[in-house]
Design an enzyme around this catalytic site. Structure first.
Site, PDB file in Angstrom:
ATOM      1  N   LEU A 102      64.673 -19.248  97.180  1.00  0.00           N
ATOM      2  CA  LEU A 102      65.713 -19.566  96.198  1.00  0.00           C
ATOM      3  C   LEU A 102      66.687 -20.627  96.691  1.00  0.00           C
ATOM      4  CD1 LEU A 102      67.058 -18.909  93.462  1.00  0.00           C
ATOM      5  CD2 LEU A 102      68.396 -17.155  94.659  1.00  0.00           C
ATOM      6  N   SER A 158      75.008 -25.881  89.996  1.00  0.00           N
ATOM      7  CA  SER A 158      76.378 -25.379  90.105  1.00  0.00           C
ATOM      8  C   SER A 158      77.410 -26.340  89.510  1.00  0.00           C
ATOM      9  CB  SER A 158      76.725 -25.091  91.569  1.00  0.00           C
ATOM     10  OG  SER A 158      76.661 -26.275  92.349  1.00  0.00           O
ATOM     11  N   TYR A 203      68.896 -18.595 105.692  1.00  0.00           N
ATOM     12  CA  TYR A 203      68.115 -18.824 106.909  1.00  0.00           C
ATOM     13  C   TYR A 203      69.012 -19.344 108.023  1.00  0.00           C
ATOM     14  CZ  TYR A 203      63.342 -18.548 105.003  1.00  0.00           C
ATOM     15  OH  TYR A 203      62.151 -18.122 104.474  1.00  0.00           O
ATOM     16  N   GLY A 241      79.787 -24.532  97.730  1.00  0.00           N
ATOM     17  CA  GLY A 241      79.558 -25.707  98.578  1.00  0.00           C
ATOM     18  C   GLY A 241      78.952 -26.886  97.840  1.00  0.00           C
ATOM     19  N   HIS A 289      75.658 -27.353  97.442  1.00  0.00           N
ATOM     20  CA  HIS A 289      74.384 -27.746  98.033  1.00  0.00           C
ATOM     21  C   HIS A 289      73.174 -27.243  97.255  1.00  0.00           C
ATOM     22  CE1 HIS A 289      75.429 -29.731 101.904  1.00  0.00           C
ATOM     23  NE2 HIS A 289      76.575 -29.124 101.687  1.00  0.00           N
ATOM     24  N   ASP A 290      73.366 -26.747  96.058  1.00  0.00           N
ATOM     25  CA  ASP A 290      72.228 -26.401  95.203  1.00  0.00           C
ATOM     26  C   ASP A 290      71.417 -27.679  94.989  1.00  0.00           C
ATOM     27  OD1 ASP A 290      70.574 -25.986  92.907  1.00  0.00           O
ATOM     28  OD2 ASP A 290      71.831 -24.311  92.319  1.00  0.00           O
ATOM     29  N   TYR A 331      66.147 -23.120  98.512  1.00  0.00           N
ATOM     30  CA  TYR A 331      65.552 -24.447  98.400  1.00  0.00           C
ATOM     31  C   TYR A 331      65.209 -24.669  96.925  1.00  0.00           C
ATOM     32  CZ  TYR A 331      64.832 -24.116 103.503  1.00  0.00           C
ATOM     33  OH  TYR A 331      65.001 -23.972 104.862  1.00  0.00           O
ATOM     34  N   GLY A 353      78.360 -23.947 101.347  1.00  0.00           N
ATOM     35  CA  GLY A 353      79.337 -22.971 100.878  1.00  0.00           C
ATOM     36  C   GLY A 353      78.813 -21.564 101.060  1.00  0.00           C
ATOM     37  N   VAL A 354      79.671 -20.676 101.536  1.00  0.00           N
ATOM     38  CA  VAL A 354      79.268 -19.298 101.784  1.00  0.00           C
ATOM     39  C   VAL A 354      78.757 -18.629 100.506  1.00  0.00           C
ATOM     40  CG1 VAL A 354      80.233 -16.999 102.259  1.00  0.00           C
ATOM     41  CG2 VAL A 354      80.631 -18.883 103.846  1.00  0.00           C
TER      42      VAL A 354
END
Length: 527
Positions: free
Chosen positions: A470, A115, A185, A107, A109-110, A472, A175-176
């Site tokens: 992790l 990534s 969460y 995704g 969103h790190d 966040y 992303g999954v």
């Protein structure tokens, strides 16, 4: 002699320059072509290098954090948008042959961009095309590819049923692959635990391109590690088999906001005891942010209590009036809806928005951002809460989300998955700071505000270690660079994983002894 020395130095400089220029995008593309992944032309829909006209678009489509989308941000040699599992193995062969690091993106969103960024030559394997979702209501399970978003997953479940859902995050474009592998969460965590607590199978590719299609073939140790230990340290997760969870046909959502002047301090004090102990069908998140006060130029804190109850509004009011009467929740504050519509509510969409928006994988609002996290194990006193609210006003810009624990979260042992933050916690804190202005000075200012607020909270949160989540991701708590040694990894490893870190290292040392899969906060090998 002097001329010979100059000549030798010249030869040396040429040699160094040549070695540094060998690994470039063209060299990487030639390897890809030689391996048969790409046709000789550079317009393939699989491998994009900077000379491709679509390179920037493909690279940027899953970069929500503008801190890592600058002209100065290190760019990959290529983005490989693999279409099938065998192509992943082919791309990895070039990584081994050229000693080029690989980063895996689902995704994007790190929060630290690990990534899709690196300080050494690297390429990105983008899992965007792996978005298959197969929902099996007979078994009560679903297979979801790692490149799918949780919004797509929610939508595909709701296509078939209104009485099943899945506990995962609030942002539909997550992303999954990354979200599940770090924990996951969600608003149903007090009822059903985290995403990883409801994963029953998976598939993974190792550094040699070997494909393990289920937990039996990969082994229980590796299956344990990729459910909360960060799968990018162990391989490329192809997807997860998940266990769906029952949801009622109607759920109830609400939001009540109060400023400090309207009694927010007393409500926050009560929330600390209510939120982790109430009916596990209830989840009430507390958000704190700065708003304008009643006087010109005055700032104050708005405390927003946003909740969901897995049931109707009458039961919601009964629970709230019994356990949190101080909030004075009214029926007009409550809205009944299907569970899938509550997903849109939590994502910030207006009530009534069509669920088809969950299929939009594009990030709507890209911003510069920073996240930090904490865990609170003892209720904070009223005096200290007052100090915290005043500090928020002083620091400005920083927001906080307090996510309650209790229920199922207190029943799962800390060693069941690598995610260790279980019993003993009252709530988790997410620190958020977002901004839209570009510039190094602006960024430095915003980052310092986040760190100042985080530092101020030290006496009120976990210690020895001061724990963090992790998902966040926060490089402030430690970085192993590109080498990721065991000694360096212990610093952030204890913070993210506590006692589970050593088991993760043992598994890593068996399944990836050459430390092929690494980033600035990956699991190291034991050396």
């Amino acid at each position: 002699m002097e001329n010979i020395l100059v000549f030798c130095l010249l030869l040396l400089s040429v040699s160094v320059a040549t070695s540094q220029s060998v690994i470039d995008s063209a060299t990487f593309l030639r390897c890809i072509v030689r391996q048969g992944l790409n046709p000789p032309d550079q317009t393939s829909e699989v491998t994009y290098i900077p000379t491709n006209s679509s390179f920037a678009t493909v690279l940027r489509r899953r970069i929500p954090n503008l801190r890592f989308d600058k002209p100065t941000t290190p760019k990959p040699l290529a983005v490989v948008t693999v279409k099938n599992w065998s192509q992943i193995g082919t791309a990895l062969a070039c990584s081994r042959e050229l000693s080029v690091q690989v980063r895996i993106r689902s995704g994007g969103h790190d929060f630290e961009g690990l990534s899709y960024t690196s300080t050494v030559p690297f390429f990105v394997i983008d899992m965007f095309s792996f978005r298959s979702i197969d929902v099996n209501l007979t078994e009560g399970t679903a297979w979801v590819d790692s490149g799918a978003t949780i919004g797509e997953l929610y939508y595909r479940i709701a296509e078939k049923t209104n009485v099943f859902g899945f506990p995962a995050g609030l942002t539909p474009t997550l992303g999954v692959g990354g979200h599940f592998s770090g924990g996951g969460y969600g608003t149903m965590m007090r009822k059903y635990g985290l995403s990883v607590d409801n994963v029953v199978g998976s598939g993974i590719i190792d550094s040699n391109g070997n494909i393990y299609t289920d937990r039996v073939s990969m082994g229980e140790d590796l299956f344990w590690a990729i459910r909360g230990g960060g799968a990018a340290s162990f391989g490329i997760v192809l997807g997860y088999r998940i266990r769906l969870v029952p949801v009622p046909e109607r759920v109830t959502v609400f939001t009540v906001g109060k400023t400090v002047g309207e009694g927010a301090l007393d409500l926050i004090m009560k929330w600390q005891s209510f939120a982790p102990s109430t009916d596990r069908n209830m989840f009430v998140k507390l958000s704190l942010k700065i708003v304008n006060g009643t006087k010109p130029g005055e700032k104050t804190v708005l405390a927003s209590f946003t909740g969901i109850y897995l049931g109707g509004s009458s039961k919601t009011l009964n629970v709230m009036n019994r356990d949190f009467p101080e909030l004075k929740l009214k029926r007009t504050d409550c809205t009944e809806m299907r569970w899938i519509d509550s997903v849109l509510f939590w994502a910030g969409y207006p009530i009534g928005t069509p669920t088809s928006v969950l299929l939009d994988t594009a990030v709507a609002n890209k911003l510069f951002m920073k996240r930090k996290s904490d865990y609170v194990k003892r209720a904070i006193s009223r005096t200290d809460l007052d100090l915290i609210l005043k500090k928020l006003v002083q620091v400005e810009k920083v927001e906080m989300n307090w996510n309650p624990y209790g229920g199922r979260m207190g029943e799962i042992t800390s060693s069941r998955t690598p995610f260790p933050h279980r019993a003993g916690n009252l709530f988790n804190i997410e620190y958020l700071i977002d901004w839209s202005e570009a510039g190094d000075a602006v960024e430095k200012d915003y980052l310092s505000r986040a760190r100042e607020m985080h530092g101020f909270m030290t006496p009120y949160v976990s210690s020895n270690p001061r724990e963090a989540y992790l998902n966040y991701r926060d490089l402030d708590i430690g970085s192993g660079g590109n080498s990721t040694t065991y000694e360096g990894g212990k610093v952030y490893g204890a913070i993210y994983f506590k006692d589970n870190f050593e088991r993760l290292v043992n598994i890593k040392s068996i399944y990836d002894e050459i430390n092929f899969w690494r980033n600035e906060q990956s699991i190291p090998v034991r050396k």
